[in-house]
Scaffold this motif. Structure first.
Motif, PDB file in Angstrom:
ATOM      1  N   MET A 133       4.723 -15.363 118.477  1.00 27.90           N
ATOM      2  CA  MET A 133       4.188 -16.658 118.775  1.00 27.90           C
ATOM      3  C   MET A 133       3.748 -16.682 120.226  1.00 27.90           C
ATOM      4  SD  MET A 133       6.173 -20.076 119.411  1.00 27.90           S
ATOM      5  CE  MET A 133       5.521 -20.513 120.976  1.00 27.90           C
ATOM      6  N   PRO A 134       2.708 -15.992 120.557  1.00 29.16           N
ATOM      7  CA  PRO A 134       2.294 -16.044 121.957  1.00 29.16           C
ATOM      8  C   PRO A 134       1.600 -17.353 122.301  1.00 29.16           C
ATOM      9  CG  PRO A 134       0.838 -14.615 120.727  1.00 29.16           C
ATOM     10  CD  PRO A 134       1.923 -15.042 119.785  1.00 29.16           C
ATOM     11  N   GLY A 135       1.926 -17.859 123.467  1.00 32.41           N
ATOM     12  CA  GLY A 135       1.204 -18.974 124.062  1.00 32.41           C
ATOM     13  C   GLY A 135       0.353 -18.386 125.170  1.00 32.41           C
ATOM     14  N   ILE A 136      -0.945 -18.566 125.080  1.00 27.98           N
ATOM     15  CA  ILE A 136      -1.865 -17.974 126.042  1.00 27.98           C
ATOM     16  C   ILE A 136      -2.513 -19.070 126.862  1.00 27.98           C
ATOM     17  CG2 ILE A 136      -3.972 -16.602 126.306  1.00 27.98           C
ATOM     18  CD1 ILE A 136      -3.276 -15.355 123.528  1.00 27.98           C
ATOM     19  N   LYS A 137      -2.414 -18.924 128.182  1.00 24.04           N
ATOM     20  CA  LYS A 137      -3.077 -19.854 129.096  1.00 24.04           C
ATOM     21  C   LYS A 137      -3.995 -19.025 129.981  1.00 24.04           C
ATOM     22  CE  LYS A 137      -0.538 -22.102 132.093  1.00 24.04           C
ATOM     23  NZ  LYS A 137       0.281 -23.100 132.800  1.00 24.04           N
TER      24      LYS A 137
ATOM     25  N   GLU B 168       1.334  -6.804 119.169  1.00 24.03           N
ATOM     26  CA  GLU B 168       1.776  -6.911 117.780  1.00 24.03           C
ATOM     27  C   GLU B 168       2.263  -8.319 117.422  1.00 24.03           C
ATOM     28  OE1 GLU B 168       4.572  -3.730 117.067  1.00 24.03           O
ATOM     29  OE2 GLU B 168       3.112  -2.205 117.647  1.00 24.03           O
ATOM     30  N   LYS B 169       1.412  -9.309 117.684  1.00 24.52           N
ATOM     31  CA  LYS B 169       1.722 -10.705 117.375  1.00 24.52           C
ATOM     32  C   LYS B 169       0.859 -11.184 116.206  1.00 24.52           C
ATOM     33  CE  LYS B 169       4.498 -10.685 120.868  1.00 24.52           C
ATOM     34  NZ  LYS B 169       5.892 -10.415 120.628  1.00 24.52           N
ATOM     35  N   GLU B 170       1.197 -12.337 115.653  1.00 23.17           N
ATOM     36  CA  GLU B 170       0.464 -12.902 114.524  1.00 23.17           C
ATOM     37  C   GLU B 170      -0.601 -13.876 115.016  1.00 23.17           C
ATOM     38  OE1 GLU B 170       2.870 -14.403 111.244  1.00 23.17           O
ATOM     39  OE2 GLU B 170       4.584 -13.338 112.131  1.00 23.17           O
ATOM     40  N   LEU B 171      -1.834 -13.668 114.577  1.00 24.04           N
ATOM     41  CA  LEU B 171      -2.926 -14.540 114.984  1.00 24.04           C
ATOM     42  C   LEU B 171      -2.680 -15.986 114.559  1.00 24.04           C
ATOM     43  CD1 LEU B 171      -5.675 -14.784 116.352  1.00 24.04           C
ATOM     44  CD2 LEU B 171      -6.736 -14.238 114.147  1.00 24.04           C
ATOM     45  N   GLY B 172      -2.109 -16.182 113.390  1.00 23.96           N
ATOM     46  CA  GLY B 172      -1.846 -17.522 112.879  1.00 23.96           C
ATOM     47  C   GLY B 172      -0.827 -18.304 113.695  1.00 23.96           C
ATOM     48  N   LYS B 173      -0.122 -17.623 114.586  1.00 26.83           N
ATOM     49  CA  LYS B 173       0.882 -18.285 115.427  1.00 26.83           C
ATOM     50  C   LYS B 173       0.520 -18.170 116.902  1.00 26.83           C
ATOM     51  CE  LYS B 173       4.577 -17.448 112.137  1.00 26.83           C
ATOM     52  NZ  LYS B 173       5.835 -16.757 111.866  1.00 26.83           N
TER      53      LYS B 173
END
Length: 131
Positions: free
Chosen positions: A1-5, A33-38
């Motif tokens: 669940m990455p949060g990108i700023k 290796e993160k999920e695009l949907g999250k």
């Protein structure tokens, strides 16, 4: 669940924002290796006259810049993955934005699973529940 700023020098540009969000999300999901949907992305712009490096504005330096902050759950990525992400993200954003100051930066932020989450649930809670 990455949060990108992602903070970019310049004026707001919807087309560029959409392109940056798509490319940075894809890179983050691939390398870390993160999920695009999250994956969440927030992009903001700062005028070059209001962005300073070494006491000089980007406008006076004739350069662009960015600051990429990616929040991930602690202990979900290796040092090697984060180093590779640093390299590829800097290269990608340098290409997409162009003429970037070398002090533009990428910051991968590891957050404790008990302190980080979405939808009102921590990542630790999800882990303990198997989801």
């Amino acid at each position: 669940m990455p949060g990108i700023k992602l903070t970019v020098s310049g004026n707001g540009d919807t087309g560029l924002s959409e392109h940056l969000a798509t490319e940075v999300s894809a890179l983050t999901c691939s390398v870390l290796e993160k999920e695009l949907g999250k994956t969440m992305v927030v992009i903001r712009y700062i005028p070059p006259e209001q962005w300073f490096i070494a006491g000089r504005s980007l406008a006076s330096l004739g350069k662009n810049s960015f600051r990429l902050e990616v929040t991930i759950t602690e202990e979900t990525n290796t040092k090697g993955q984060k180093a590779e992400y640093q390299r590829q993200a800097f290269e990608l954003l340098s290409t997409l934005i162009g003429n970037v100051h070398p002090h533009s930066n990428v910051h991968v932020i590891d957050c404790a699973a008990t302190s980080y989450g979405y939808g009102g649930l921590t990542q630790e809670y999800r882990y303990q529940r198997g989801g």
